[in-house]
Write a protein that holds these residues in place. Structure first.
Motif, PDB file in Angstrom:
ATOM      1  N   GLU A   1       0.846  -1.180   0.000  1.00 23.94           N
ATOM      2  CA  GLU A   1       0.000   0.000   0.000  1.00 23.94           C
ATOM      3  C   GLU A   1       0.894   1.247   0.000  1.00 23.94           C
ATOM      4  N   PRO A   2       0.510   2.294  -0.762  1.00 19.30           N
ATOM      5  CA  PRO A   2       1.340   3.505  -0.784  1.00 19.30           C
ATOM      6  C   PRO A   2       1.566   4.073   0.619  1.00 19.30           C
ATOM      7  N   ASP A   3       2.788   4.528   0.856  1.00 21.26           N
ATOM      8  CA  ASP A   3       3.179   5.228   2.090  1.00 21.26           C
ATOM      9  C   ASP A   3       3.108   4.364   3.345  1.00 21.26           C
ATOM     10  N   CYS A   4       3.080   3.045   3.193  1.00 22.24           N
ATOM     11  CA  CYS A   4       3.095   2.202   4.386  1.00 22.24           C
ATOM     12  C   CYS A   4       4.506   2.003   4.925  1.00 22.24           C
ATOM     13  N   LEU A   5       5.516   2.065   4.063  1.00 20.80           N
ATOM     14  CA  LEU A   5       6.875   1.764   4.506  1.00 20.80           C
ATOM     15  C   LEU A   5       7.413   2.749   5.546  1.00 20.80           C
ATOM     16  N   PRO A   6       7.161   4.051   5.427  1.00 19.03           N
ATOM     17  CA  PRO A   6       7.616   4.931   6.510  1.00 19.03           C
ATOM     18  C   PRO A   6       7.010   4.560   7.869  1.00 19.03           C
ATOM     19  N   ALA A   7       5.731   4.158   7.876  1.00 17.35           N
ATOM     20  CA  ALA A   7       5.103   3.753   9.142  1.00 17.35           C
ATOM     21  C   ALA A   7       5.727   2.464   9.671  1.00 17.35           C
ATOM     22  N   VAL A   8       6.035   1.530   8.766  1.00 18.90           N
ATOM     23  CA  VAL A   8       6.684   0.286   9.174  1.00 18.90           C
ATOM     24  C   VAL A   8       8.066   0.585   9.754  1.00 18.90           C
ATOM     25  N   ALA A   9       8.835   1.431   9.060  1.00 22.69           N
ATOM     26  CA  ALA A   9      10.183   1.750   9.538  1.00 22.69           C
ATOM     27  C   ALA A   9      10.139   2.429  10.907  1.00 22.69           C
TER      28      ALA A   9
ATOM     29  N   VAL B   1      -5.262  -6.504   2.906  1.00 19.72           N
ATOM     30  CA  VAL B   1      -6.565  -6.741   2.290  1.00 19.72           C
ATOM     31  C   VAL B   1      -6.362  -7.725   1.147  1.00 19.72           C
ATOM     32  N   ARG B   2      -7.343  -8.579   0.950  1.00 22.62           N
ATOM     33  CA  ARG B   2      -7.358  -9.415  -0.243  1.00 22.62           C
ATOM     34  C   ARG B   2      -7.890  -8.577  -1.395  1.00 22.62           C
ATOM     35  N   ARG B   3      -7.236  -8.667  -2.538  1.00 18.15           N
ATOM     36  CA  ARG B   3      -7.681  -7.952  -3.727  1.00 18.15           C
ATOM     37  C   ARG B   3      -8.041  -8.953  -4.802  1.00 18.15           C
ATOM     38  N   ARG B   4      -9.350  -9.077  -5.035  1.00 13.31           N
ATOM     39  CA  ARG B   4      -9.808  -9.963  -6.094  1.00 13.31           C
ATOM     40  C   ARG B   4      -9.471  -9.363  -7.456  1.00 13.31           C
ATOM     41  N   TRP B   5      -9.645 -10.166  -8.520  1.00 13.70           N
ATOM     42  CA  TRP B   5      -9.376  -9.682  -9.867  1.00 13.70           C
ATOM     43  C   TRP B   5     -10.375  -8.603 -10.279  1.00 13.70           C
ATOM     44  N   ASP B   6     -11.508  -8.496  -9.544  1.00 14.28           N
ATOM     45  CA  ASP B   6     -12.436  -7.397  -9.819  1.00 14.28           C
ATOM     46  C   ASP B   6     -12.112  -6.177  -8.971  1.00 14.28           C
ATOM     47  N   ASP B   7     -10.945  -6.194  -8.324  1.00 12.91           N
ATOM     48  CA  ASP B   7     -10.410  -5.098  -7.512  1.00 12.91           C
ATOM     49  C   ASP B   7     -11.218  -4.853  -6.235  1.00 12.91           C
TER      50      ASP B   7
ATOM     51  N   HIS C   1      -2.046 -17.185   8.309  1.00 14.33           N
ATOM     52  CA  HIS C   1      -0.698 -17.708   8.540  1.00 14.33           C
ATOM     53  C   HIS C   1       0.173 -17.580   7.289  1.00 14.33           C
ATOM     54  N   THR C   2       0.469 -16.374   6.876  1.00 14.30           N
ATOM     55  CA  THR C   2       1.307 -16.146   5.712  1.00 14.30           C
ATOM     56  C   THR C   2       2.625 -15.517   6.145  1.00 14.30           C
ATOM     57  N   ALA C   3       3.620 -15.607   5.269  1.00 10.49           N
ATOM     58  CA  ALA C   3       4.912 -15.006   5.584  1.00 10.49           C
ATOM     59  C   ALA C   3       4.891 -13.503   5.383  1.00 10.49           C
ATOM     60  N   TRP C   4       4.014 -12.995   4.490  1.00 11.98           N
ATOM     61  CA  TRP C   4       4.074 -11.587   4.109  1.00 11.98           C
ATOM     62  C   TRP C   4       3.315 -10.642   5.034  1.00 11.98           C
ATOM     63  N   ASN C   5       2.582 -11.164   6.019  1.00  9.16           N
ATOM     64  CA  ASN C   5       1.923 -10.245   6.961  1.00  9.16           C
ATOM     65  C   ASN C   5       2.685 -10.149   8.276  1.00  9.16           C
ATOM     66  N   ARG C   6       3.926 -10.551   8.285  1.00 11.51           N
ATOM     67  CA  ARG C   6       4.773 -10.450   9.473  1.00 11.51           C
ATOM     68  C   ARG C   6       6.206 -10.126   9.056  1.00 11.51           C
TER      69      ARG C   6
ATOM     70  N   GLY D   1       4.820  -7.219  17.888  1.00 15.09           N
ATOM     71  CA  GLY D   1       4.156  -5.937  17.706  1.00 15.09           C
ATOM     72  C   GLY D   1       3.072  -6.034  16.648  1.00 15.09           C
ATOM     73  N   VAL D   2       2.135  -5.093  16.693  1.00 15.08           N
ATOM     74  CA  VAL D   2       1.030  -5.061  15.726  1.00 15.08           C
ATOM     75  C   VAL D   2       0.929  -3.654  15.152  1.00 15.08           C
ATOM     76  N   LEU D   3       1.007  -3.540  13.837  1.00 17.23           N
ATOM     77  CA  LEU D   3       0.763  -2.275  13.152  1.00 17.23           C
ATOM     78  C   LEU D   3      -0.596  -2.392  12.475  1.00 17.23           C
ATOM     79  N   ASP D   4      -1.608  -1.797  13.084  1.00 18.24           N
ATOM     80  CA  ASP D   4      -2.968  -1.945  12.572  1.00 18.24           C
ATOM     81  C   ASP D   4      -3.198  -0.984  11.404  1.00 18.24           C
ATOM     82  N   ARG D   5      -2.454  -1.228  10.358  1.00 18.42           N
ATOM     83  CA  ARG D   5      -2.527  -0.424   9.140  1.00 18.42           C
ATOM     84  C   ARG D   5      -2.366  -1.367   7.957  1.00 18.42           C
ATOM     85  N   VAL D   6      -3.217  -1.218   6.960  1.00 19.80           N
ATOM     86  CA  VAL D   6      -3.114  -2.074   5.775  1.00 19.80           C
ATOM     87  C   VAL D   6      -1.807  -1.758   5.053  1.00 19.80           C
TER      88      VAL D   6
END
Length: 743
Positions: A96-104, A120-126, A159-164, A200-205
């Motif tokens: 998501e745009p501009d999430c990396l500064p918040a993560v850092a 968020v899950r993004r279907r092919w219909d967006d 339980h995915t690798a990309w949400n942690r 820790g939990v960053l409650d931001r998409v």
């Protein structure tokens, strides 16, 4: 030390990888490394990774010689990562745009072992589907960290690798690696939470988890889904090695195992009917083996019933439950399909009888010799279909080519070309019975894809602006589009013609369907490659252009979001800037129906040549092309003549219509942001200068490498003769067909 390394494995994701990498590198964070791992991908993933690594020092390109699979590819990336933290992001997802500064900021401020982020899950219909993070943490912990025993509900997150995001030293000390096989996230994601002292939990998409229409493991049937149980076995063996410290959490992990395996079993797109009892039996065995001594919290309601049936090993009862679920889902789908059918019947109105005639013709055999051609919504004989038609007449004379044209375009057809008029009974009969249907746009929605028929989508340009499903994110440029119908239309395609690797990547993303890509160059450009100097002189002569005239062709694109907009352009002033021998030809987009020129009439010094066909003749006649976001620049670049990008509304166009790449940053020549700048580019000689020439060379290397004059032949042999695609012919750079002395 770098703060964050993002590991991006890539295999068969060429249509999505650019968006993934752009979403990372386009954010204002420098303390970053991207380890992009080409997992021996057979498509363009490796080339894309090298391209990004060449222009951004934060990207480390890694190429594997053999396909290792997602888990081992991540391990390779982990070994090359030098960041304090590691984040594993799949090559078809994006941030998501501009999430990396918040993560850092959160990583620096709390120094967690693991930071969980939302997605968020993004279907092919967006359509975005939120995660359960808000349910799991209704009161987010903010900057506080915790061990899992204090907040065991964290195990309910996907339980995915990309949400942690994981501290690298913690991961190395833990000795945790991704296993081979499918569902490799399971024995990674649970142990990292169980072992972490500071979560820790960053409650931001932060992550857009793409739900691909085709190609994803979760939408692929096969026996490899049995590997889900193998991966859970690894989790419990790891638990056995951790001692009593993790025993209080066993019951929660066990419940997650049953929940996950039942999700896999209940998904008809994954487990074929004959494998379901096998999967169920494997799950029952795992249930019996790993059931905690004190039991576990069995869910209430229908979900709990499923758990109890597994505990009892009652496959017949569970099978009946699955059948009932599918019956309810099928009933809902049938109800949704009734309305469109009723609406279609009402819409047909007076055309209903013709449509009934079409349906009747569908019951007759396919004509094994009939190929039906169309271009630009039946506007006439043009573009890639015309080039393929000509090649087929030569190479496959047994194929009878017939064109569809509008009534007002019949007179534009070349002599001897067989045709049917759109809307007539002959038209419906040809659509119903043709073996081959070749078009550079889509055929109407009512057309059925018959077994044994072959649909060839040639497209009509290399895409600058976003297309297909990608337009869902730019509603101003997609007014009136029905994306569900679009998906049904592209499902009819058997072949998709691509001019270059970039187009193949974008078509794969914009039009996700099970067609075969023929990356062979553009048939319509064959004439530009093979044209002789004499043919160029003849094309100029037919337009009344002398050998000393310097001709600029101006060909802007259409703005769907601003249909009446015309860029600021004064052809008289441009002609004056060209000098006494200057000429300016202007050609509108094909969306604007054009008046044909009077035969034999010379073209003035400033002239509208929108009705002059074919457009390739204008390309041959012109010394310079001025365009904006039109695919004309990709065709004209084949001639290796100067091109100017005139883009006065670039930022507005990018925001409203969307673009796949920035033609002002990666242009085929000089760039002008306003009309004054356009005039200055010609007056100063920048149009033909060294910088513009170098830009054109790079552009041609990227987009014109397949244009050897034999693209139409390659398509015809593959489609009509079922021959394998011939290799592209090596050719020397021809240079300009004649001196482009335009100042």
């Amino acid at each position: 030390m770098t703060l964050l390394s993002i590991v991006v494995p890539a295999h068969r994701v060429q249509g999505y990888l650019r968006e993934c990498l752009d979403s990372i590198l386009g954010q204002p964070v420098d303390d970053l490394q991207v380890v992009a791992v080409d997992d021996a991908s057979p498509d363009a993933c490796g080339a894309i990774i090298d391209e990004y690594a060449a222009r951004d020092p934060r990207v480390l390109a890694v190429h594997l010689e053999t396909n290792a699979g997602l888990g081992p590819a991540r391990n390779v990336g982990l070994d090359r990562a030098d960041g304090a933290y590691v984040w594993f992001l799949d090559g078809d997802d994006w941030l998501e745009p501009d999430c990396l500064p918040a993560v850092a900021d959160r990583l620096r401020g709390t120094r967690p072992d693991v930071l969980l982020v939302d997605h968020v899950r993004r279907r092919w219909d967006d359509r975005p589907i939120p995660s359960v993070l808000a349910e799991v943490f209704p009161d987010p912990p903010g900057e506080q960290t915790f061990p899992l025993r204090e907040r065991p509900e964290a195990l309910r997150l996907l339980h995915t690798a990309w949400n942690r995001i994981v501290r690298r030293d913690f991961l190395v000390d833990l000795g945790l690696r991704f296993p081979t096989g499918w569902y490799e996230d399971v024995p990674f994601s649970y142990p990292v939470l169980l072992a972490a002292g500071r979560i820790g939990v960053l409650d931001r998409v932060c992550v857009n988890y793409r739900q691909r229409r085709l190609g994803a493991i979760t939408r692929t049937r096969g026996d490899r889904h049995l590997e889900a149980i193998d991966q859970w076995e690894r989790v419990f063996r790891w638990l056995d090695g951790q001692g009593p410290a993790v025993d209080p959490l066993r019951s929660v992990v066990f419940e997650r195992m049953v929940w996950h395996c039942l999700c896999v079993l209940g998904n008809g797109e994954r487990i074929a009917p004959d494998l379901r009892p096998v999967f169920f039996a494997r799950l029952v065995a795992a249930y019996t083996r790993w059931l905690p001594a004190g039991g576990y919290p069995v869910p209430a309601g229908p979900e709990g019933l499923r758990h109890r049936l597994v505990a009892a090993g009652r496959w017949p009862a569970y099978r009946a439950l699955l059948a009932a679920d599918r019956a309810r889902a099928a009933a809902g789908t049938a109800r949704r399909r009734v309305t469109p059918v009723v609406r279609r019947a009402a819409r047909l109105g007076r055309d209903a009888l013709r449509y009934e005639y079409y349906l009747a013709e569908l019951r007759r055999p396919i004509d094994p010799t009939l190929a039906l051609y169309a271009a630009y919504w039946y506007r006439g004989y043009a573009c890639n279909p015309a080039a393929i038609y000509a090649a087929a007449r030569r190479l496959a004379p047994h194929v009878r080519g017939v064109w569809i044209v509008r009534p007002d375009k019949v007179a534009t057809l070349p002599p001897g070309v067989e045709y049917v008029v759109a809307g007539t009974l002959a038209y419906y009969r040809a659509l119903a019975r043709a073996r081959w249907l070749v078009n550079n746009v889509n055929f109407p929605d009512f057309v059925h894809k018959r077994p044994g028929s072959v649909h060839v989508q040639t497209h009509h340009g290399t895409p600058v602006k976003v297309m297909g499903l990608d337009q869902q994110r730019y509603p101003l440029g997609a007014l009136g589009m029905d994306f569900a119908k679009l998906l049904r239309r592209i499902d009819r395609w058997d072949h998709s013609i691509s001019a270059n690797s970039f187009s193949s990547q974008m078509w794969e993303r914009a039009y996700p369907a099970a067609y075969t890509t023929l990356e062979v160059g553009y048939p319509r450009n064959d004439r530009l490659v093979t044209a002789t100097a004499e043919e160029v002189r003849a094309a100029r002569a037919r337009l009344g252009i002398g050998p000393d005239d310097r001709v600029v062709l101006y060909a802007p694109t259409h703005r769907e979001h601003l249909p009446d907009y015309r860029p600021s352009f004064d052809p008289e002033r441009l002609r004056d800037a060209l000098g006494p021998t200057g000429r300016v030809l202007m050609r509108s987009h094909y969306f604007h129906d054009r008046r044909r020129p009077e035969p034999g009439r010379a073209v003035a010094r400033v002239a509208d040549v929108s009705g002059h066909d074919p457009v390739e003749e204008l390309y041959l006649a012109a010394d310079v092309l001025v365009s904006d976001y039109s695919s004309a620049m990709f065709d004209y670049a084949v001639l290796d003549r100067p091109i100017v990008v005139y883009a006065p509304d670039h930022e507005a166009y990018r925001l409203a219509r969307g673009v796949y790449f920035d033609v002002t940053a990666e242009p085929p020549g000089a760039v002008a942001g306003d009309f004054a700048g356009l005039l200055e580019a010609f007056r100063s000689g920048a149009v033909t200068g060294a910088e513009a020439t170098a830009a054109r060379r790079r552009f041609r290397e990227r987009f014109c490498a397949l244009e050897d004059g034999h693209a139409a032949e390659r398509v015809a042999r593959r489609v009509f003769l079922d021959e394998p695609a011939a290799p592209v012919t090596e050719r020397a750079d021809p240079g300009p067909a004649f001196d482009t002395g335009c100042p």
